[in-house]
Design a protein around this motif. Sequence first.
Motif, PDB file in Angstrom:
ATOM      1  N   ALA A 122       0.817  -1.226   0.000  1.00  0.00           N
ATOM      2  CA  ALA A 122       0.000   0.000   0.000  1.00  0.00           C
ATOM      3  C   ALA A 122       0.845   1.267   0.000  1.00  0.00           C
ATOM      4  N   HIS A 123       0.415   2.219  -0.800  1.00  0.00           N
ATOM      5  CA  HIS A 123       1.115   3.505  -0.871  1.00  0.00           C
ATOM      6  C   HIS A 123       0.299   4.519  -1.656  1.00  0.00           C
ATOM      7  N   THR A 124       0.764   5.754  -1.596  1.00  0.00           N
ATOM      8  CA  THR A 124       0.407   6.752  -2.598  1.00  0.00           C
ATOM      9  C   THR A 124       1.709   7.182  -3.258  1.00  0.00           C
ATOM     10  N   ASP A 125       1.605   7.758  -4.447  1.00  0.00           N
ATOM     11  CA  ASP A 125       2.805   8.178  -5.181  1.00  0.00           C
ATOM     12  C   ASP A 125       3.132   9.645  -4.884  1.00  0.00           C
ATOM     13  N   ASP A 126       4.335  10.040  -5.240  1.00  0.00           N
ATOM     14  CA  ASP A 126       4.761  11.437  -5.026  1.00  0.00           C
ATOM     15  C   ASP A 126       4.096  12.403  -6.002  1.00  0.00           C
ATOM     16  N   ALA A 183      -5.124   5.860  -2.465  1.00  0.00           N
ATOM     17  CA  ALA A 183      -4.371   4.742  -1.883  1.00  0.00           C
ATOM     18  C   ALA A 183      -4.452   3.552  -2.836  1.00  0.00           C
ATOM     19  N   HIS A 184      -3.304   2.882  -3.051  1.00  0.00           N
ATOM     20  CA  HIS A 184      -3.311   1.742  -3.968  1.00  0.00           C
ATOM     21  C   HIS A 184      -2.227   0.739  -3.595  1.00  0.00           C
ATOM     22  N   ARG A 185      -2.397  -0.492  -4.104  1.00  0.00           N
ATOM     23  CA  ARG A 185      -1.412  -1.553  -3.902  1.00  0.00           C
ATOM     24  C   ARG A 185      -1.683  -2.646  -4.921  1.00  0.00           C
ATOM     25  N   LEU A 199       5.373  -1.144 -16.670  1.00  0.00           N
ATOM     26  CA  LEU A 199       6.090   0.132 -16.689  1.00  0.00           C
ATOM     27  C   LEU A 199       5.167   1.135 -16.037  1.00  0.00           C
ATOM     28  N   ASN A 200       5.715   1.951 -15.145  1.00  0.00           N
ATOM     29  CA  ASN A 200       4.923   3.027 -14.552  1.00  0.00           C
ATOM     30  C   ASN A 200       5.528   4.363 -14.970  1.00  0.00           C
ATOM     31  N   PHE A 201       4.754   5.132 -15.731  1.00  0.00           N
ATOM     32  CA  PHE A 201       5.173   6.475 -16.138  1.00  0.00           C
ATOM     33  C   PHE A 201       4.518   7.476 -15.189  1.00  0.00           C
TER      34      PHE A 201
HETATM   35 FE   LIG Z   1       2.007   3.681  -7.037  1.00  0.00          FE
END
Ligand SMILES: [Fe+2]
Length: 221
Positions: A122-126, A183-185, A199-201
Amino acid sequence: MPAPSRWEPLRQQFTADGYLALPSLLSPKGLTELGDEASRLEADAVRRDFRMPCMDDSPRHMTTLGGHHIARHSPTITRLYQDQDLARLLGVLLGERVVAVRDPVERHVLNILHQPGDTHGAHTDDYPLALVLFLEAPPRPDDGGLLEFHPGRADLAALDTPGARRVHHQPADGYLLRSDLTAHRVTPLARPGVRRTVLNFAYTTPGRQEATTSSASLLYT
Ligand SMILES: [Fe+2]
Ligand SMILES: O=C(O)CCC(=O)C(=O)O
């Protein structure tokens, strides 16, 4: 009054959910090309097994490669990330101008789940936008590797409350996530022999170039 853009319903859906499915985003040729790039890059990717202190100690069991390395070794991915038409379309879907992330580590990353139990916790991105492209994915939803998110909630505990959603994706699919506020995971891989490579852009808005956490440097450097 100008005619509403044909993208307007999708913009509204993205605003409401913080998530927009982009099924079969990659052409068969695009999937093959990016899949070949990922296979080549995987030799230099690094195994990670730890808990992320700034994200409620959520687990990371995965193999990753940071954007600084991808930039040195994959002009194809770098070019796609910087495609101006792509940034313009993402801007229409966000409803704000969208620009590349300046941080070379976080702007484009490769995430590989390849062992049972592998998970991106679990996290959020910057940064506000994540465009995720699937190069490999487990065939069935009960194989794990599902994206889990809670629309409109940035607190990580929301992932365990009603309203959280789980989505299965296939190779060549993409999705767009309002990743700083949602929030995602990724749920753990459930069996041997399945792989999930994305790939995460990451994209941002003008004037917002500061990372808000140390999570990317812990996961990608
Ligand atoms: Fe993420
Ligand atoms: O693999 C996914 O679907 C999510 C990736 C992600 O959340 C990230 O790289 O920050």
